[in-house]
Design a protein around this motif. Structure first.
Motif, PDB file in Angstrom:
ATOM      1  N   SER A  39       1.312  -1.334  -0.360  1.00  0.00           N
ATOM      2  CA  SER A  39       0.115  -0.092  -0.408  1.00  0.00           C
ATOM      3  C   SER A  39       0.965   1.210  -0.074  1.00  0.00           C
ATOM      4  CB  SER A  39      -1.325   0.048   1.085  1.00  0.00           C
ATOM      5  OG  SER A  39       0.358   0.635   2.545  1.00  0.00           O
ATOM      6  N   CYS A  43       0.251   4.086  -3.013  1.00  0.00           N
ATOM      7  CA  CYS A  43       0.829   5.379  -2.555  1.00  0.00           C
ATOM      8  C   CYS A  43       1.824   6.496  -3.453  1.00  0.00           C
ATOM      9  CB  CYS A  43       1.184   5.892  -0.878  1.00  0.00           C
ATOM     10  SG  CYS A  43      -0.535   5.677  -0.396  1.00  0.00           S
ATOM     11  N   TYR A 145       8.055   7.394   2.366  1.00  0.00           N
ATOM     12  CA  TYR A 145       7.024   6.772   2.669  1.00  0.00           C
ATOM     13  C   TYR A 145       6.759   5.697   3.817  1.00  0.00           C
ATOM     14  CZ  TYR A 145       5.075   8.948  -1.277  1.00  0.00           C
ATOM     15  OH  TYR A 145       4.965  10.041  -2.239  1.00  0.00           O
ATOM     16  N   CYS A 175       1.212   6.702   6.362  1.00  0.00           N
ATOM     17  CA  CYS A 175       0.263   6.376   5.385  1.00  0.00           C
ATOM     18  C   CYS A 175      -0.741   4.906   6.400  1.00  0.00           C
ATOM     19  CB  CYS A 175       0.737   5.461   4.108  1.00  0.00           C
ATOM     20  SG  CYS A 175       1.460   6.271   3.457  1.00  0.00           S
TER      21      CYS A 175
END
Ligand code: AMP
Length: 281
Positions: A39, A43, A145, A175
């Motif tokens: 994920s 992103c 991230y 995230c």
């Protein structure tokens, strides 16, 4: 998807990207990838022209040698998973490539590393900062991230970026936690659980969810006591800490500010250490 194992090679590709005026997103991982890592990669793919994922089990952040030794590794599976998402370059360095000599740097995080994980895993965040700062200096991404799963780590990475690496101008994006169907936060360490321990693990998020849903009926001391007791009821589970902290300072609070406070836990499931957190809204 390009696979590189040396800094020199990686920098060559990154120069081509930068010279073409394209942006780069970076996702540092320790491998044994799951949907949480993917994920973050997705992103990055949405925000940037190119995405670099690193896979490196960083020895300097393990305060327990056995934990390092049994940390799950599966490069072939990781590469197959990365092929299914928006990953353009995978960087898989060796320990010698990352640490040609011993890294003796120590970082000051203004107390952020003295609570929760930092209290129980001495030197852990210093090791995290060593590897992340090295990786940031190599990749020099526009954005990096991280998962909210590692709530304290995200705060420390922001502090590191603002106070030690501000010249690099990296935007840190945090995230959401990706969970299994029964609520367990995905983690590479979940693969180390036996079938029975895996079933027990669901009680951690279940209990946190229950009390974050009606936290207003309790004081913070009562919440900590109830959560600890209910998780410990399962014979496989042993709470290491439950803390209710301010989202920015990470200091323990006695009064909950909705939207600015988080419950964090670390729990041993057998000999596997699991962490999780829920925001108090
Ligand atoms: P690790 O490989 O455990 O070092 O994790 C690499 C990155 O993935 C870190 O920024 C983690 O916070 C993030 N991550 C790990 N598990 C999850 C999850 N379940 N959901 C979202 N992000 C995660």
């Amino acid at each position: 998807m390009i696979i590189t194992r040396t800094k020199k090679d990686l920098k060559r590709y990154l120069k081509l990207i930068k010279d073409a005026g394209k942006t780069t997103g970076f996702v540092p991982t320790m491998g044994a990838l799951h949907k949480g890592h993917l994920s973050l990669t997705e992103c990055s793919g949405k925000d940037n022209d190119f995405t670099v994922v690193s896979i490196f089990v960083n020895p300097t952040q393990f305060n327990n040698k056995d934990d390092l030794k049994r940390y799950p590794r599966d490069e072939e599976k990781d590469l197959a998973l990365l092929l299914s998402v928006s990953c353009d370059i995978v960087f898989i360095p060796s320990v010698e490539e990352m640490y040609p000599e011993e890294d003796k740097r120590t970082f000051d995080f203004n107390g952020l590393d003295e609570v929760m994980e930092g209290k129980y895993r001495k030197g852990h965040f210093n090791g995290v900062a060593q590897v992340v700062s090295k990786l940031f200096e190599i990749v020099k991404p526009d954005r990096a991230y991280f998962g909210r799963k590692d709530f304290q780590q995200a705060a420390i990475i922001k502090y590191l970026t603002d106070n030690y690496l501000s010249d690099l101008n990296i935007e840190i994006k945090v995230c959401d936690i990706i969970r299994e169907d029964d609520g367990l936060a995905m983690s590479s360490r979940n693969t180390l659980l036996t079938e029975e321990q895996r079933k027990s693990a669901a009680l951690i998020s279940k209990t946190l969810k229950k009390y974050t849903g009606n936290y207003k009926n309790y004081s913070t001391e009562e919440l900590i006591k109830k959560i600890t007791e209910e998780i410990n009821e399962d014979p496989n589970l042993k709470v290491e800490y439950v803390d209710i902290v301010d989202d920015l300072s990470l200091e323990t609070v006695s009064e909950i500010k909705p939207g600015k406070t988080t419950i964090c836990v670390a729990v041993y499931d057998g000999n596997v250490r699991l962490i999780d957190n829920f925001p108090l809204k």
